[in-house]
Design an enzyme around this catalytic site. Sequence first.
Site, short mmCIF file in Angstrom:
data_model
loop_
_atom_site.label_atom_id
_atom_site.label_comp_id
_atom_site.label_asym_id
_atom_site.label_seq_id
_atom_site.Cartn_x
_atom_site.Cartn_y
_atom_site.Cartn_z
N HIS A 141 3.09 -1.90 -31.32
CA HIS A 141 3.23 -3.36 -31.19
C HIS A 141 4.66 -3.83 -31.50
CE1 HIS A 141 -1.01 -3.88 -30.59
NE2 HIS A 141 -1.34 -3.44 -31.79
N ASP A 178 -4.72 3.66 -27.66
CA ASP A 178 -5.09 2.75 -28.75
C ASP A 178 -5.89 1.58 -28.15
OD1 ASP A 178 -3.89 1.94 -31.79
OD2 ASP A 178 -4.53 0.24 -30.56
N HIS A 180 -5.89 -1.45 -28.77
CA HIS A 180 -5.11 -2.68 -28.57
C HIS A 180 -3.99 -2.42 -27.56
CE1 HIS A 180 -6.78 -2.70 -32.74
NE2 HIS A 180 -7.27 -3.83 -32.27
N ASP A 266 -8.71 3.80 -32.70
CA ASP A 266 -9.44 2.61 -33.12
C ASP A 266 -10.41 2.11 -32.05
OD1 ASP A 266 -7.27 1.90 -31.57
OD2 ASP A 266 -6.40 0.53 -33.03
ZN LIG Z 1 -4.82 -0.54 -32.38
#
Ligand SMILES: [Zn+2]
Length: 365
Positions: A141, A178, A180, A266
Amino acid sequence: MISTALIYHEDYEKHDTGNQIYSFREDSRMHVGFEFENAFRIRYIREMLEKTGLLHHMSEFLPTPAKDIDLLRVHSQTHIDRLRDLCQRGNRVLGHDAFGCPSSESIARLAAGGAMLGVEQVLREGPIKQAYALIRPPGHHAGIEQAMGFCLYNNVAIAARYAREVFGIERVAIVDWDVHHGNGTQEIFYGDPHVLFISMHEASYYPLNAGHMTELGRDSGEGYNINIPLPPATGEEGYRMAIEELVLPILEQYRPQLLLVSAGQDSNGLDPLSRMMMMRPGFRYMAKAFRELANRICDGRLVLFQEGGYSLPYLPIATLGVMEGLMNCEVDFHDPHVIPPRPIVGELVDAITQCKQTFSPYWKI
Ligand SMILES: [Zn+2]
């Protein structure tokens, strides 16, 4: 078992993200617990590798911190200076949803250094062709100018640019599984055709309004940014469909000389920050699929980087699945959380069809 490097440093556990208030109880008192991105995550993964005996079959390497010149291949001097100053002043908030302690900037350098060491291990002549960087803080991120979402420096991006500029690799591919969206990695390589970025993530989740399939890159980088938003509860069969119908064909055509994976486990079925229902066999499948692809197209050169994964009971089991797929083995460990395979839902088929239509001007799929 396939020779695999493990990159790890005990100082990764010293990055203290503090506590968070995560609910109000009936008596109106606040309930305080560890921040999701805490040191137990990688400690438990390492213990899992140790106790199942896998660690004895890996070659461990100790990283050193990345230097300014390494960070500057991705981040601005302003970002580096700001992060260092915030940490020196003891500020706990280092960016949006990004927390730390006075030593966090130097530990983030050690994480970036760990990512670079993973690349170095697989690019130099020798028997090791694949590596797992068990590092924290995570990175995907973090953008050019900012820390975000538990991430301070973008480890996988720093590793990709290191491979490009120091080892002269022309084409690098990054697969981000991931749950996200890897918004930081996307931002960094959005105009760069030398780094293909493919993110599979839970649709419309984090960051909000990011990771749409229509975000395809700009200028000469157009077509080299691939977002595959997946519906909640996608599960192993759904991930398999996305990988086999979209990700693998695109990678086969791009033919990277080095394959990197932002490995955030995740999407696991017990994770507090997702709803994707992936279990150990699903992670085993993904790691195996990318190992076999790397063998076909880039002499097996494959590096995985720890990103997210927040279920302390299940993250080590999910990551065990990754290691099994990577090393081509199945260890004697009983997963108490087995769930039956989930059927492929219509919403997923629609998403894959839409992806194919969107990407077809650039790739044969
Ligand atoms: Zn994540």
